[in-house]
Design a protein around this motif. Structure first.
Motif, PDB file in Angstrom:
ATOM      1  N   SER A   1       0.950  -2.411  -9.828  1.00 62.61           N
ATOM      2  CA  SER A   1       2.350  -2.966 -10.367  1.00 62.61           C
ATOM      3  C   SER A   1       3.169  -3.173  -8.971  1.00 62.61           C
ATOM      4  N   GLU A   2       4.018  -4.245  -8.726  1.00 61.77           N
ATOM      5  CA  GLU A   2       5.038  -4.367  -7.760  1.00 61.77           C
ATOM      6  C   GLU A   2       5.995  -3.459  -7.751  1.00 61.77           C
ATOM      7  N   GLU A   3       6.366  -2.572  -8.784  1.00 59.35           N
ATOM      8  CA  GLU A   3       7.345  -1.877  -8.948  1.00 59.35           C
ATOM      9  C   GLU A   3       6.869  -0.418  -8.196  1.00 59.35           C
ATOM     10  N   VAL A   4       5.536  -0.278  -7.981  1.00 61.52           N
ATOM     11  CA  VAL A   4       5.417   0.999  -7.420  1.00 61.52           C
ATOM     12  C   VAL A   4       5.247   0.774  -5.828  1.00 61.52           C
ATOM     13  N   ASP A   5       6.004   1.621  -5.212  1.00 65.49           N
ATOM     14  CA  ASP A   5       6.184   1.610  -3.634  1.00 65.49           C
ATOM     15  C   ASP A   5       5.028   2.300  -2.973  1.00 65.49           C
TER      16      ASP A   5
ATOM     17  N   TYR B   1       1.186   4.721  -4.048  1.00 65.44           N
ATOM     18  CA  TYR B   1       0.264   5.361  -4.870  1.00 65.44           C
ATOM     19  C   TYR B   1      -0.868   6.153  -4.213  1.00 65.44           C
TER      20      TYR B   1
ATOM     21  N   HIS C   1       2.181  -0.103  -0.435  1.00 66.93           N
ATOM     22  CA  HIS C   1       1.875  -1.693  -0.503  1.00 66.93           C
ATOM     23  C   HIS C   1       1.168  -2.429   0.669  1.00 66.93           C
TER      24      HIS C   1
END
Length: 198
Positions: free
Chosen positions: A149-153, A155, A170
């Motif tokens: 997800s692009e919302e996750v800076d 992981y 990312h």
């Protein structure tokens, strides 16, 4: 007859006023000594920690003792020396056994949307497992685990062979490498970046 009663009234006012002044002075000194400052120290590094500024989201916890236990752990030093701060103390529960509780000491860095937690067992007087707040994702993009997800800076990826957790941004830059008891690498200055990636 009137003079002694006026004199008595004036003496009572003076005594009452002096008592109020002393009461206020003792409250002020009490507040000034209630804030306890602990220090993380290693070599010529000394980082003060004001225990009264740390929010406690727990019950029946000796904050000073919990922080002293956490400060004795190598991971606290790595985080504090790299700009992270202790931002809260909270009750945590074991995933496998919800009746078993521990204390989580939360560290945050203002520049990163991440927390790192070190569990503290107050009864055993030792630090336990550490973990990062970044969500787990099945792996790097080349492992074909679906899009991130692009919302996750950031992981986390697990290396099951080495029992390591990697925190990755990312841009696929490794930000942190740790296991349950040790931080091996923390971007940008702790550890060897050549071992863990770009």
């Amino acid at each position: 007859m009137k003079h002694p009663s006026i004199l008595l009234f004036a003496l009572l006012l003076l005594a009452f006023g002096a008592g109020c002044t002393d009461l206020g002075a003792s409250d002020t000194s009490k507040n000034a000594t209630s804030a306890q400052i602990l220090h993380y120290e290693r070599g010529n590094v000394s980082i003060p920690i004001n225990t009264s500024e740390i929010p406690v989201k727990s019950f029946d916890v000796n904050v000073t003792e919990v922080i002293e236990i956490a400060l004795a752990d190598q991971r606290s030093g790595v985080l504090l020396e790299n700009g992270w701060n202790i931002t809260s103390i909270r009750t945590g529960f074991e995933e496998k056994d919800p009746d078993q509780k521990h204390i989580d000491v939360e560290f945050r860095n203002d520049e990163l949307p991440l927390s790192f937690f070190i569990e503290v067992d107050e009864e055993e007087k030792r630090a336990g497992r550490g973990r990062c707040s970044a969500p787990f994702w099945g792996g790097r993009p080349w492992l074909d685990t679906g899009p991130l997800s692009e919302e996750v800076d950031y992981y986390q990826s697990v290396n099951p062979y080495m029992n390591l957790f990697e925190v990755i941004d990312h841009g696929e830059r490794v930000m942190m490498v740790y296991n349950k008891t040790t931080i091996f690498y923390l971007y940008p200055s702790y550890g060897d970046a050549h071992v863990w990636g770009p």
